[in-house]
Design a protein around this motif. Structure first.
Motif, PDB file in Angstrom:
ATOM      1  N   UNK A 108      82.224  38.926  51.734  1.00 31.31           N
ATOM      2  CA  UNK A 108      81.355  38.913  51.645  1.00 31.31           C
ATOM      3  C   UNK A 108      80.587  39.562  50.723  1.00 31.31           C
ATOM      4  N   UNK A 109      81.027  40.544  50.610  1.00 32.23           N
ATOM      5  CA  UNK A 109      80.894  41.218  49.224  1.00 32.23           C
ATOM      6  C   UNK A 109      80.814  41.047  48.128  1.00 32.23           C
ATOM      7  N   UNK A 110      81.815  39.090  47.899  1.00 32.28           N
ATOM      8  CA  UNK A 110      81.023  38.696  46.548  1.00 32.28           C
ATOM      9  C   UNK A 110      80.065  37.166  46.903  1.00 32.28           C
ATOM     10  N   UNK A 111      80.352  37.199  48.044  1.00 31.28           N
ATOM     11  CA  UNK A 111      78.569  35.953  48.135  1.00 31.28           C
ATOM     12  C   UNK A 111      76.921  36.801  48.150  1.00 31.28           C
ATOM     13  N   UNK A 112      77.573  38.640  48.768  1.00 26.68           N
ATOM     14  CA  UNK A 112      76.230  39.699  48.248  1.00 26.68           C
ATOM     15  C   UNK A 112      76.260  38.941  46.757  1.00 26.68           C
ATOM     16  N   UNK A 113      76.987  39.089  46.246  1.00 32.62           N
ATOM     17  CA  UNK A 113      76.373  39.512  44.445  1.00 32.62           C
ATOM     18  C   UNK A 113      76.268  37.667  44.669  1.00 32.62           C
ATOM     19  N   UNK A 114      76.739  37.227  44.202  1.00 31.58           N
ATOM     20  CA  UNK A 114      76.385  36.144  44.344  1.00 31.58           C
ATOM     21  C   UNK A 114      75.038  35.497  44.680  1.00 31.58           C
ATOM     22  N   UNK A 115      74.458  35.982  45.669  1.00 30.86           N
ATOM     23  CA  UNK A 115      73.342  35.008  46.257  1.00 30.86           C
ATOM     24  C   UNK A 115      72.163  36.112  46.065  1.00 30.86           C
ATOM     25  N   UNK A 116      71.930  37.624  45.410  1.00 28.45           N
ATOM     26  CA  UNK A 116      71.325  38.378  44.336  1.00 28.45           C
ATOM     27  C   UNK A 116      71.022  38.014  43.418  1.00 28.45           C
ATOM     28  N   UNK A 117      73.006  37.320  42.678  1.00 25.91           N
ATOM     29  CA  UNK A 117      71.918  36.250  40.942  1.00 25.91           C
ATOM     30  C   UNK A 117      71.413  35.678  40.790  1.00 25.91           C
ATOM     31  N   UNK A 118      71.816  34.709  42.312  1.00 25.76           N
ATOM     32  CA  UNK A 118      70.537  33.490  42.332  1.00 25.76           C
ATOM     33  C   UNK A 118      69.678  33.819  42.481  1.00 25.76           C
ATOM     34  N   UNK A 119      68.635  34.927  43.673  1.00 28.88           N
ATOM     35  CA  UNK A 119      67.690  35.629  44.111  1.00 28.88           C
ATOM     36  C   UNK A 119      66.766  35.793  42.753  1.00 28.88           C
ATOM     37  N   UNK A 120      67.415  36.363  41.313  1.00 22.77           N
ATOM     38  CA  UNK A 120      67.427  37.061  40.095  1.00 22.77           C
ATOM     39  C   UNK A 120      67.083  36.080  39.646  1.00 22.77           C
ATOM     40  N   UNK A 121      67.695  34.696  39.799  1.00 28.67           N
ATOM     41  CA  UNK A 121      66.940  33.854  38.849  1.00 28.67           C
ATOM     42  C   UNK A 121      65.383  32.764  39.147  1.00 28.67           C
ATOM     43  N   UNK A 122      65.221  33.259  40.525  1.00 27.65           N
ATOM     44  CA  UNK A 122      63.804  32.824  40.641  1.00 27.65           C
ATOM     45  C   UNK A 122      62.801  32.885  40.339  1.00 27.65           C
ATOM     46  N   UNK A 123      61.999  32.160  40.053  1.00 27.57           N
ATOM     47  CA  UNK A 123      60.432  33.075  39.771  1.00 27.57           C
ATOM     48  C   UNK A 123      59.691  33.651  40.715  1.00 27.57           C
ATOM     49  N   UNK A 124      59.726  35.100  39.752  1.00 30.12           N
ATOM     50  CA  UNK A 124      58.765  36.073  40.551  1.00 30.12           C
ATOM     51  C   UNK A 124      58.169  36.327  41.976  1.00 30.12           C
ATOM     52  N   UNK A 125      57.571  35.847  42.054  1.00 30.43           N
ATOM     53  CA  UNK A 125      56.499  35.047  43.302  1.00 30.43           C
ATOM     54  C   UNK A 125      57.549  34.277  44.308  1.00 30.43           C
ATOM     55  N   UNK A 126      58.347  33.538  44.411  1.00 31.18           N
ATOM     56  CA  UNK A 126      59.239  32.961  45.094  1.00 31.18           C
ATOM     57  C   UNK A 126      59.847  34.477  45.413  1.00 31.18           C
ATOM     58  N   UNK A 127      60.940  34.880  44.550  1.00 28.09           N
ATOM     59  CA  UNK A 127      62.117  35.550  45.023  1.00 28.09           C
ATOM     60  C   UNK A 127      61.381  37.192  45.740  1.00 28.09           C
ATOM     61  N   UNK A 128      60.109  37.426  45.551  1.00 31.40           N
ATOM     62  CA  UNK A 128      59.239  38.328  46.737  1.00 31.40           C
ATOM     63  C   UNK A 128      58.956  38.298  47.447  1.00 31.40           C
TER      64      UNK A 128
END
Length: 108
Positions: free
Chosen positions: A31-51
């Motif tokens: 779960x810790x590894x998956x959370x880190x991956x999800x955060x990385x993927x979220x940061x790759x989204x355009x700013x408005x989509x991420x927000x």
């Protein structure tokens, strides 16, 4: 004879508990590894989509509440949310995470 069976059952229960504890540790690490991956993927989204993702899933705001925050229409928020989730679902890393979590369910 009965005492021997009880002792065997106690031993079996102890082994199950130890295995269960190990499974919990492995699952927590996963779960810790998956959370880190999800955060990385979220940061790759355009700013408005991420927000919008953060407001929807981390702050539990409704689509209408998000629209009010940004002073945009409900439909614009819904479109951004749809596109963001589509990008996240179609990502190869996300597919591997989902697949590994499904496999873990069958192993437990």
């Amino acid at each position: 004879m009965r005492n021997e069976r009880l002792e065997k059952n106690d031993l079996a229960m102890t082994e199950l508990f130890v295995i269960g504890k190990e499974d919990l540790i492995i699952k927590e690490e996963s779960n810790t590894q998956n959370k880190a991956i999800v955060l990385k993927l979220l940061n790759e989204l355009p700013p408005r989509q991420r927000e919008i993702i953060y407001l929807k899933y981390y702050h539990n705001l409704s689509i209408q509440e998000i629209a009010d925050v940004f002073s945009i229409s409900y439909q614009v928020v819904a479109n951004h949310l749809y596109r963001a989730l589509k990008k996240l679902r179609n990502n190869e890393i996300t597919k591997k995470i989902v697949h590994s979590n499904i496999r873990m369910l069958f192993l437990l």
